[in-house]
Scaffold this motif. Structure first.
Motif, mmCIF file in Angstrom:
data_model
loop_
_atom_site.group_PDB
_atom_site.id
_atom_site.type_symbol
_atom_site.label_atom_id
_atom_site.label_comp_id
_atom_site.label_asym_id
_atom_site.label_seq_id
_atom_site.Cartn_x
_atom_site.Cartn_y
_atom_site.Cartn_z
ATOM 1 N N MET A 1 -3.565 16.650 -6.367
ATOM 2 C CA MET A 1 -3.280 15.222 -6.225
ATOM 3 C C MET A 1 -3.046 14.857 -4.764
ATOM 4 O O MET A 1 -3.413 13.767 -4.323
ATOM 5 C CB MET A 1 -2.056 14.845 -7.059
ATOM 6 N N MET B 1 -0.096 6.067 -7.296
ATOM 7 C CA MET B 1 -1.185 6.985 -7.605
ATOM 8 C C MET B 1 -0.683 8.196 -8.384
ATOM 9 O O MET B 1 -1.455 8.844 -9.089
ATOM 10 C CB MET B 1 -1.892 7.441 -6.323
ATOM 11 N N VAL B 2 0.610 8.515 -8.273
ATOM 12 C CA VAL B 2 1.146 9.688 -8.974
ATOM 13 C C VAL B 2 1.091 9.496 -10.495
ATOM 14 O O VAL B 2 0.445 10.282 -11.192
ATOM 15 C CB VAL B 2 2.564 10.013 -8.474
ATOM 16 N N MET C 1 6.108 12.284 0.371
ATOM 17 C CA MET C 1 6.189 13.123 -0.836
ATOM 18 C C MET C 1 6.283 14.595 -0.451
ATOM 19 O O MET C 1 7.029 15.362 -1.065
ATOM 20 C CB MET C 1 4.963 12.897 -1.711
ATOM 21 N N MET D 1 0.828 -1.208 0.000
ATOM 22 C CA MET D 1 0.000 0.000 0.000
ATOM 23 C C MET D 1 0.860 1.255 0.000
ATOM 24 O O MET D 1 0.467 2.278 -0.543
ATOM 25 C CB MET D 1 -0.958 0.001 1.202
ATOM 26 N N PHE D 2 2.063 1.180 0.617
ATOM 27 C CA PHE D 2 2.979 2.319 0.556
ATOM 28 C C PHE D 2 3.375 2.557 -0.901
ATOM 29 O O PHE D 2 3.362 3.689 -1.385
ATOM 30 C CB PHE D 2 4.219 2.029 1.415
ATOM 31 N N PHE E 1 6.139 16.510 -6.601
ATOM 32 C CA PHE E 1 4.877 15.765 -6.595
ATOM 33 C C PHE E 1 3.679 16.710 -6.578
ATOM 34 O O PHE E 1 2.707 16.504 -7.285
ATOM 35 C CB PHE E 1 4.809 14.842 -5.389
ATOM 36 N N ILE F 1 -4.733 11.741 -2.662
ATOM 37 C CA ILE F 1 -4.006 10.707 -1.922
ATOM 38 C C ILE F 1 -4.359 10.789 -0.443
ATOM 39 O O ILE F 1 -4.602 9.775 0.215
ATOM 40 C CB ILE F 1 -2.481 10.837 -2.130
ATOM 41 N N PRO G 1 -0.247 3.254 5.367
ATOM 42 C CA PRO G 1 0.921 3.396 4.489
ATOM 43 C C PRO G 1 0.701 4.436 3.383
ATOM 44 O O PRO G 1 1.651 5.068 2.942
ATOM 45 C CB PRO G 1 1.086 2.000 3.883
ATOM 46 N N VAL G 2 -0.539 4.609 2.953
ATOM 47 C CA VAL G 2 -0.814 5.605 1.923
ATOM 48 C C VAL G 2 -0.567 7.004 2.483
ATOM 49 O O VAL G 2 0.029 7.868 1.830
ATOM 50 C CB VAL G 2 -2.256 5.465 1.390
ATOM 51 N N TYR H 1 -2.524 9.138 -11.693
ATOM 52 C CA TYR H 1 -3.223 10.431 -11.726
ATOM 53 C C TYR H 1 -2.912 11.161 -13.020
ATOM 54 O O TYR H 1 -3.806 11.696 -13.682
ATOM 55 C CB TYR H 1 -2.765 11.240 -10.512
ATOM 56 N N GLY I 1 3.087 7.506 2.657
ATOM 57 C CA GLY I 1 3.608 7.864 1.337
ATOM 58 C C GLY I 1 3.354 9.325 1.018
ATOM 59 O O GLY I 1 4.245 10.038 0.565
ATOM 60 N N ILE J 1 -4.090 -1.232 8.105
ATOM 61 C CA ILE J 1 -2.888 -1.641 7.369
ATOM 62 C C ILE J 1 -2.997 -1.273 5.896
ATOM 63 O O ILE J 1 -1.995 -1.172 5.208
ATOM 64 C CB ILE J 1 -2.537 -3.145 7.525
ATOM 65 N N ALA J 2 -4.215 -1.041 5.402
ATOM 66 C CA ALA J 2 -4.335 -0.660 3.999
ATOM 67 C C ALA J 2 -4.176 0.839 3.788
ATOM 68 O O ALA J 2 -3.756 1.265 2.719
ATOM 69 C CB ALA J 2 -5.684 -1.123 3.440
ATOM 70 N N PHE K 1 1.579 1.638 -3.433
ATOM 71 C CA PHE K 1 0.368 2.070 -4.135
ATOM 72 C C PHE K 1 0.193 3.586 -4.038
ATOM 73 O O PHE K 1 -0.217 4.239 -4.985
ATOM 74 C CB PHE K 1 -0.865 1.352 -3.569
ATOM 75 N N GLY K 2 0.531 4.146 -2.858
ATOM 76 C CA GLY K 2 0.466 5.600 -2.682
ATOM 77 C C GLY K 2 1.293 6.297 -3.752
ATOM 78 O O GLY K 2 0.850 7.270 -4.365
ATOM 79 N N TYR K 3 2.503 5.758 -3.992
ATOM 80 C CA TYR K 3 3.357 6.350 -5.023
ATOM 81 C C TYR K 3 2.847 6.051 -6.429
ATOM 82 O O TYR K 3 2.981 6.863 -7.334
ATOM 83 C CB TYR K 3 4.799 5.857 -4.856
#
Lengths: 178, 528
Positions: free
Chosen positions: B246, A32-33, B224, A25-26, B235, B250, B216-217, A36, B220, B212-213, A28-30
């Protein structure tokens, strides 16, 4: 490993899976860039415009039946000290035909500054049909102390632009790069 | 509390009491000790966050600037949110999970006791890092807890401290969640099938997956921000080809599941308490489980309803509007189930039940204002007004916080073996309920009339309702001192509680003594 009991082994494999979730998921966050960016390019959301080669633009069939009004606007972001404005604020164009206009910029500071202009097109549904062959926004523009300059942009509105669009606004925001 | 535990296990050679001295708390791997640490920590942070809220309400008592300068006011709104969400409410729920999940499913402890110790002991360091930003150059973060760029990038020396505090808090809750999932999946007593688990366990099971899902987002996103500020990435910087909007996407991809992280365990608590005092089985157990899972799933596809005004296309506005309104369905299932559980029950109104009924009513008020905010066209008017403030405080204060208090009253006799003072408990409930409504209800009105949030000064037509709201705030704040007093008094000198405590209570935790032995369920119970 062989001396581990069955519950210990199942716990270990469960934990491996569970720790993988946050790691993925970490990432996945990246992820998304770029997603997007792709999403905005495909949908024309965010006013992102495309670039087109001159050869390709010259192959377009000009539709002289249709007239579209193009409005030009300019904004200055917070940093730096600038004068920034379009040479002409309204232009009437035919789809398929290339046009060139200029934006005027002057660095009011007594030192060299680099600028970067970012375009945005509204309405969104026109953005995908608004292409530029040449633009001062493609690269950074360096200005000497107190330098002033006319900066050209050459664009073409695609012939497939939706019927209901009769006005397109091209807005530039000028940023000072550190 | 610890003397009680030692006394109880003395007669049993198989059990060992806790270590002596303060090192016990640093090195403990016992789920009950760690649960207590979490809960005390969260109570302290609740008061620190509360003081910040009172600074805000004191400034807003009158129009004009009286007490603090606007910069400090902004630091208070930002820090109040961060402290209450990450340092008070989340640790309170994790503390309850630590205490209750093992003894509810018949497990001897959490699955990973050493990691459990780590999950907790990261928190004080993260909180010191976050709170010490109040004293650094440029002050604490003041751009709102949502940390939107480019504003947040103007934060001074506090900026990296904020980011790393968020990282640490994220690591803590991810480890805590993995522990909870592993415990629930692997350590249930024989016969404790998934569909027999108490609802508190179920809601935490689902919450842990959300954590846990999504944490981490968030990690992230803030990383950034960090590289944008210090390592020249772009970013969120339009000049470099990035996009500040964006960040909002996120952030809210984390942020919306986060609000369910703050409320699902509350649903679980209330689903334990109402059947006890209604002396009936919970109405619609399996529909409760499915509703919780549906809410968790929907929480991932509604994030942009926080961003209706950024310029989304109409199709996206419609999608997020309808998806958001869909959440009212499983939530409605829950509310109707709670009401049906009470229907024709032999109800009594002890303090935990009062807080639970208060939760059901006032959470629903917050749910309704949420439905109003879900409507895109009207949200254009409500966005960033006090109506939003009233909405989320109704779901979080008489919602989530009331549930934590209900849980504390409900399980404290089990934890400590001492009853709290019922008269004082009821008094605390009524004071809290009256004042919380005086505090937040008028905010609906000023919000609908257009008062913006996060502003230290306001137009004079909002003066009366703001004064009322501030009176409510101080009344509510003072009432919570009573809560701390009741808890401490019960721990130190409350009268002896029975093992059953509440005559309608069902579940494995009530088969243990009050307080439970330091090591419980070393032999697994059989669930029929």
């Amino acid at each position: 490993m062989s001396n581990q009991t069955q519950p210990q082994r199942s716990m270990r494999s469960l934990l491996t899976k569970l720790f993988l979730v946050p790691i993925m998921m970490f990432g996945f966050g990246y992820l998304m860039v770029p997603l997007y960016d792709i999403f905005c390019d495909v949908t024309g959301l965010n006013g992102k415009t495309g670039a087109i080669s001159e050869a390709k633009a010259s192959q377009m069939v000009v539709n002289t039946e249709r007239e579209i009004k193009i409005q030009f606007t300019s904004n200055i972001n917070q940093n730096g000290s600038w004068e920034f404005r379009p040479a002409q604020s309204i232009m009437t164009v035919h789809p398929g035909k290339p046009y060139t206009t200029t934006f005027y910029a002057r660095n009011k500071l007594n030192e060299a500054v680099t600028s970067q202009s970012i375009p945005s097109v509204t309405p969104n549904k026109a953005a995908a049909h608004f292409d530029k062959m040449e633009c001062f926004c493609f690269t950074e523009q360096k200005f000497a102390a107190l330098e002033e300059r006319e900066m050209p942009v050459t664009f073409v509105v695609g012939t497939a632009v939706p019927e209901e669009v009769d006005t397109i606004t091209l807005a530039y925001t000028l940023f000072t790069k550190k | 509390m610890n003397a009680q535990a030692v006394e109880h296990v003395d007669h049993d050679d198989h059990h060992h009491g806790p270590a002596k001295g303060w090192m016990r708390w640093l090195t403990t791997t016992n789920h009950k000790d760690i649960g207590s640490l979490y809960l005390w920590f969260s109570l302290i942070m609740f008061f620190i966050g509360g003081i910040m809220a009172l600074v805000i309400r004191a400034e807003l008592f009158q129009p004009g600037l009286q007490l603090v300068d606007p910069g400090f006011f902004n630091q208070m709104t930002t820090m109040h949110a961060l402290v209450m969400i990450f340092l008070a409410l989340m640790p309170a729920f994790v503390g309850l999970a630590n205490w209750m999940i093992p003894i509810m499913i018949g497990a001897p402890d959490m699955a990973l006791p050493r990691m459990n110790n780590w999950s907790f002991w990261i928190l004080p360091f993260a909180s010191i890092m976050l709170l010490s930003t109040l004293f650094v150059d440029g002050g604490a973060p003041a751009g709102g807890w949502t940390m939107y760029p480019p504003l947040v990038l103007q934060t001074g020396a506090a900026f990296p401290m904020l980011i790393f505090a968020v990282h640490l808090l994220g690591i803590s809750s991810i480890m805590g969640s993995i522990n909870i999932i592993a415990t629930i999946m692997n350590m249930r007593a024989p016969g404790m099938t998934y569909m027999k688990m108490p609802l508190f366990v179920w809601t935490w099971f689902i919450t842990a997956y959300l954590l846990i899902a999504t944490m981490p987002v968030l990690a992230g996103a803030v990383t950034m921000l960090l590289t944008d500020k210090y390592f020249a990435t772009s970013f969120f910087s339009a000049a470099g080809g990035g996009d500040p909007v964006m960040f909002q996407h996120i952030f809210w991809f984390f942020g919306h599941p986060e609000v369910y992280i703050l409320i699902l365990p509350a649903f679980g608590i209330v689903s334990q308490i109402i059947p006890t005092f209604a002396r009936k089985q919970l109405f619609g157990y399996s529909s409760m489980v499915y509703a919780t899972a549906s809410i968790a799933f929907l929480s991932f596809i509604v994030w942009a309803h926080h961003m209706f005004t950024v310029g989304l296309p109409v199709s996206a506005e419609l999608f997020f509007m309808f998806a958001t309104m869909l959440i009212a369905v499983p939530t409605g299932v829950k509310v109707f189930n709670w009401v049906s559980t009470m229907w024709k029950g032999s109800m009594t109104f002890e303090t935990p039940m009062l807080f639970s009924i208060g939760f059901v009513i006032m959470f629903t008020i917050g749910g309704f204002s949420g439905l109003m905010l879900a409507l895109t066209p009207v949200d254009f008017q409500y966005h960033d007004t006090y109506f939003v403030v009233a909405h989320f405080h109704y779901v979080l204060v008489p919602g989530a916080i009331f549930s934590v208090m209900a849980a504390a009253y409900y399980w404290l006799p089990k934890w400590t073996g001492h009853m709290y003072d019922e008269k004082l408990g009821k008094f605390h409930f009524w004071m809290s309920t009256i004042f919380v409504n005086i505090l937040f209800f008028p905010q609906h009105f000023v919000g609908l009339a257009g008062m913006p949030r996060r502003i230290p000064d306001y137009a004079v037509q909002f003066a009366d309702f703001n004064a009322i709201s501030s009176i409510g705030a101080f009344g509510f704040g003072l009432s919570q001192l009573l809560f701390a007093y009741i808890m401490i008094k019960a721990v130190r000198s409350g009268k002896k509680a029975t093992d059953q405590v509440w005559d309608g209570a069902e579940g494995l935790e009530w088969t243990l003594s009050s307080p439970p032995p330091y090591h419980s369920f070393s032999t697994q119970p059989i669930v029929k």
